[in-house]
Each structure stands twice: as structure tokens, then as C-alpha cells.
Design an enzyme around this catalytic site. Structure first.
Site, PDB file in Angstrom:
ATOM      1  N   ASP A  64      -4.450   0.605  -9.401  1.00 30.66           N
ATOM      2  CA  ASP A  64      -5.867   0.272  -9.569  1.00 30.66           C
ATOM      3  C   ASP A  64      -6.220  -0.005 -11.023  1.00 30.66           C
ATOM      4  OD1 ASP A  64      -5.753   0.928  -6.931  1.00 30.66           O
ATOM      5  OD2 ASP A  64      -6.840   2.819  -7.117  1.00 30.66           O
ATOM      6  N   GLU A 121       0.834  -1.207   0.000  1.00 30.08           N
ATOM      7  CA  GLU A 121       0.000   0.000   0.000  1.00 30.08           C
ATOM      8  C   GLU A 121       0.866   1.254   0.000  1.00 30.08           C
ATOM      9  OE1 GLU A 121      -3.123  -0.061  -1.129  1.00 30.08           O
ATOM     10  OE2 GLU A 121      -3.638  -1.404   0.518  1.00 30.08           O
ATOM     11  N   HIS A 122       0.470   2.209  -0.838  1.00 33.78           N
ATOM     12  CA  HIS A 122       1.218   3.466  -1.007  1.00 33.78           C
ATOM     13  C   HIS A 122       2.643   3.207  -1.477  1.00 33.78           C
ATOM     14  CE1 HIS A 122      -1.878   6.290   0.353  1.00 33.78           C
ATOM     15  NE2 HIS A 122      -2.263   5.302   1.143  1.00 33.78           N
ATOM     16  N   THR A 123       2.810   2.126  -2.210  1.00 35.71           N
ATOM     17  CA  THR A 123       4.110   1.834  -2.812  1.00 35.71           C
ATOM     18  C   THR A 123       4.090   2.146  -4.304  1.00 35.71           C
ATOM     19  OG1 THR A 123       3.316  -0.422  -3.015  1.00 35.71           O
ATOM     20  CG2 THR A 123       4.821   0.022  -1.202  1.00 35.71           C
ATOM     21  N   SER A 176     -24.942   7.341 -17.172  1.00 38.50           N
ATOM     22  CA  SER A 176     -24.687   6.353 -16.127  1.00 38.50           C
ATOM     23  C   SER A 176     -25.987   5.967 -15.441  1.00 38.50           C
ATOM     24  CB  SER A 176     -23.725   6.928 -15.091  1.00 38.50           C
ATOM     25  OG  SER A 176     -23.772   6.124 -13.925  1.00 38.50           O
ATOM     26  N   GLY A 236     -13.018   2.635  -1.406  1.00 41.13           N
ATOM     27  CA  GLY A 236     -11.615   2.266  -1.584  1.00 41.13           C
ATOM     28  C   GLY A 236     -11.451   0.998  -2.411  1.00 41.13           C
TER      29      GLY A 236
HETATM   30  C1  GLA Z   1      -5.321   4.542  -4.114  1.00 44.45           C
HETATM   31  C2  GLA Z   1      -4.578   4.891  -5.399  1.00 44.45           C
HETATM   32  C3  GLA Z   1      -3.534   3.841  -5.746  1.00 44.45           C
HETATM   33  C4  GLA Z   1      -2.630   3.531  -4.555  1.00 44.45           C
HETATM   34  C5  GLA Z   1      -3.462   3.290  -3.290  1.00 44.45           C
HETATM   35  C6  GLA Z   1      -2.598   3.129  -2.067  1.00 44.45           C
HETATM   36  O1  GLA Z   1      -6.076   3.392  -4.315  1.00 44.45           O
HETATM   37  O2  GLA Z   1      -5.490   5.012  -6.468  1.00 44.45           O
HETATM   38  O3  GLA Z   1      -2.782   4.263  -6.865  1.00 44.45           O
HETATM   39  O4  GLA Z   1      -1.699   4.556  -4.362  1.00 44.45           O
HETATM   40  O5  GLA Z   1      -4.385   4.325  -3.056  1.00 44.45           O
HETATM   41  O6  GLA Z   1      -1.845   1.995  -2.166  1.00 44.45           O
END
Ligand code: GLA
Length: 390
Positions: A175, A36-38, A70, A127
């Protein structure tokens, strides 16, 4: 199941636009198992696709008109001209699909217009990458209808550009790549520097285990600004350490790197999270490849603690899920995605799922919180064409 969905979305398209769509496509949301956040540090991630998808019925047009609708937004058809699309001009949901058209055109692909109807089962604000699913499904449809021949990685890059520049959100590449490239029954071990990837078999059911997603149904309003601040802090750390990205700080040299950062306390915490998190992804890959699925539980919890204490992107509701689930016998649990609300994942023995779910629900009720949404996640298919079948 997907045939029925494709038919329903196609029928609505016909009502809106007066003709059958040229095709129907689907792209999933995701959960991230670890890493995460990498992704904006050129590091490692390991998402898998959810069964929840954004579905798009699309027809090509050649008169420069883009029409968007939509099922999930109480709004009529929006009509735009592809030649007029420009970043920063649209603050509504249409910025996601329009941004994809803009990014494709910017990259030199002749997109001459389209009629689009979208319907999504990916919960938004949870999320779980509902925006990436929207972007990728539109990109894939246009790729097919305009014969662009772009692969999943290229489409993911263009979707990220749409979100970074057109929508204005500084997200990484995880994502969009997850939505475009995942495979059923597998997690995607992705190197976000060059998008090289390995699909790792991840069949929990065969081992008597389950993975739950707990959507806290909270979304803290400061999340967008905090995300950008974390990203800027990581970039500062890389600059101070003289590397292109934090991915280039080897785990073995972490202590020395932290020492060099001196009294930059906040940057030190961010660097520690990113470097240890990349290491955790590699550990999880090794454990899964060795067939030791249960052993990933403690690594997930370590990741959560690092996100909570060092990276500081958790929140009381996510911590409550993780603490309650582990107290109730889960093998592991962590927040997933950007943080500040959204969802957590819980790894558990199948026989413990009911008790853990009950414990989490009771804890939320006792804290006076809205009931969380809990569902089981099975690693599902990535983006694909539903009809006509290819
Ligand atoms: C969100 C962002 C991703 C990633 C995550 C954290 O989902 O869209 O690119 O940075 O946060 O891992």
C-alpha cells in the site's frame, strides 16, 4: 482541481496555525488489480493509485514540537514532542503521522518538528489504503522540508515500519509503495522482495472498458487478528518448506511442496493461494503487455476463488459483489485489499456498467444490506507536491 484542494487545505492550515504552510502535498489511496496477500511473502502485486488522496499542508518547525490536525476527525490540534514519540503509546489516528516522524528519526533523519493539517478523500475502512495515504503524504512533506533526498521506495519502507512498529499493524509493503510510486494511466507491477517495479500501461477507457470499485461498507471486526494469523501461517509454511519466503516456491514445484506439507491442511491452503497468486500476477502482466485486456477477467475471478476458498479472507458481502457482477455480465471481479469486508473490483465493458451496478445494488437491498458505494476507478498519479509547484 488539485489547486483548489491545495488552496482550501492551506486556508484551514492558516486558521489553525496562524501562518501559511510551507507547502501542500497529496498521496493517493489504491486498489490492487491482482496479487493479494503476496506482499508479506516477498511476492508480486499490481496495484494502481486512486484519484482519492490524503492532502497535507505542512510547515517545518525547529523547536522539537509536532502539531497534528485532521479535518476528518472531530478533534482539536494534538501537540506532541518529537523526542517523546515511542511505539505503542498512541491508539488514535495521530499514530500514523507521528509514527512516520518516529520512523524517520529512528533511521537517523533529523526531524525537528512540524505543523501538519490533513484532509483525506480516501474512504476509510474500505480497504483502499487510507492509512498508507496518510503516512506517505506526511513522509513526502517531511522529506522535502528537511531535504532528506529519500526516494519513493525508501519512503514506503519507512512508512511500513511506522505502521508495523509504531501503530502495531503487521501489514506488508504494497500500500505504501503504491501510494508513493504509482503513475497515472498505469498499474504498478511490483516485486515486494526488492521493490523493483515496472509501470504497465492500463488504459481501460481506450478499450471501451471500465473498472468499478464496490465498497461494501462492511468491516468485520476480526480482520486485524485474522490478517496476523494468515501471515503467521504463511511464515510457518515457508519454514516447513525450508525457504526464506513462499515466493521462493516455484509454481512448477507446487504439487511437490504441498505433498511435503503432509497433513498441515491449513498451511497447505495458504501456500497454494500464495504460489498460484504470484503466478496470476505474472499472467496478468503478460496479458496487459500483449494488449489483451479483456483476457484478465477470468484471472481476477480465479484469484477471488482462491482468496475465498484457500486463503479464506473473503466474506459474504464480497462474494455477493463478485457473483452478482459476473452473473450480470462483468468480465471479471474480485475482492481487493486485505478482505473481511472493504471493497471489490469489477472489470466490465463500458456499456454494461449501468446494468451491473444496478444488479449489485439490488442484490444488496434484497439481502437487507446497506447500499454499497460504487465508483469508477481510473489509474491516477502517485504522491506529489501540490504547492508550491516544483
Ligand atoms: C492490506 C495490507 C497489504 C496487503 C493486503 C493484502 O492491504 O496493508 O500490505 O497485505 O492487505 O494483499
Amino acid at each position: 482541481m488539485s489547486e483548489a484542494v491545495a488552496r482550501a487545505v492551506g486556508e484551514r492550515f492558516r486558521e489553525l496555525y496562524g501562518a501559511d504552510p510551507h507547502g501542500v502535498w497529496a498521496a493517493p489511496g489504491r486498489v490492487n488489480l491482482i496479487g493479494e496477500h503476496t506482499d508479506y511473502n516477498d511476492g508480486f502485486v499490481m496495484p494502481f493509485a486512486l484519484p482519492h488522496t490524503a492532502v497535507a499542508a505542512v510547515s517545518r518547525r525547529d523547536d522539537g514540537v509536532l502539531r497534528l490536525h485532521s479535518a476528518d476527525i472531530g478533534q482539536g490540534v494534538t501537540e506532541l514532542r518529537v523526542a517523546d514519540l515511542a511505539p505503542g503509546t498512541d491508539t488514535s489516528w495521530t499514530a500514523y503521522p507521528a509514527g512516520v516522524v518516529w520512523a524517520l528519526r529512528e533511521a537517523g533523519h533529523e526531524i525537528t518538528g512540524a505543523d501538519v493539517h490533513l484532509a483525506s478523500t480516501v474512504p476509510s475502512g474500505a480497504g483502499l489504503s487510507s492509512s498508507a495515504a496518510l503516512e506517505v503524504v506526511v513522509a513526502l512533506a517531511l522529506n522535502d522540508l528537511h531535504d532528506l533526498g529519500l526516494d519513493g521506495r525508501r519512503l514506503a519502507r519507512l512508512c511500513q515500519r511506522a505502521e508495523n512498529v509504531y501503530v502495531g499493524a503487521p501489514v506488508g509493503i504494497m500500500d505504501q509503495t503504491a501510494s508513493a510510486c504509482c503513475e497515472a494511466g498505469h498499474a504498478l507491477f511490483l516485486d515486494t522482495r526488492d521493490l523493483s517495479q515496472r509501470r504497465i500501461p492500463f488504459d481501460l477507457a481506450a478499450e471501451g472498458m471500465r473498472l468499478l470499485v464496490v465498497d461494501t461498507r462492511v468491516e468485520h471486526s476480526h480482520s486485524a487478528g485474522e490478517y496476523g494469523r494468515r501471515r503467521a501461517g504463511c511464515e510457518k509454511g515457508a519454514a516447513l518448506l525450508g525457504v526464506d519466503a513462499l515466493r521462493d516456491v516455484p509454481y512448477e514445484e507446487l504439487d511437490a511442496a504441498l505433498e511435503r506439507l503432509g497433513d498441515e491442511e491449513e498451511v497447505r491452503r495458504l501456500v497454494r493461494h500464495v504460489v498460484t497468486e504470484d503466478r496470476r500476477v505474472e499472467r496478468v502482466v503478460s496479458l496487459l503487455e500483449a494488449g489483451d485486456l479483456r483476457a484478465i477477467g477470468p484471472v481476477l475471478v480465479e484469484g477471488h476463488v482462491s482468496l475465498r476458498d484457500d486463503f479464506r479472507v473473503s466474506c459474504p458481502e464480497l462474494d455477493l459483489v463478485v457473483d452478482t457482477a459476473t452473473d450480470a455480465g462483468a468480465l471479471g471481479a474480485r475482492m481487493t485489499g486485505g478482505g473481511f469486508g472493504g471493497s471489490a473490483i469489477v472489470l466490465a465493458e463500458a456499456r454494461d456498467v449501468e446494468a451491473i451496478t444496478k444488479a449489485v445494488q439490488e442484490a444488496f437491498a434484497a439481502a437487507g444490506l446497506r447500499a454499497p458505494r460504487v465508483f469508477e476507478a481510473v489509474p491516477s498519479e502517485g504522491a506529489r507536491r501540490l504547492t508550491p509547484a516544483v
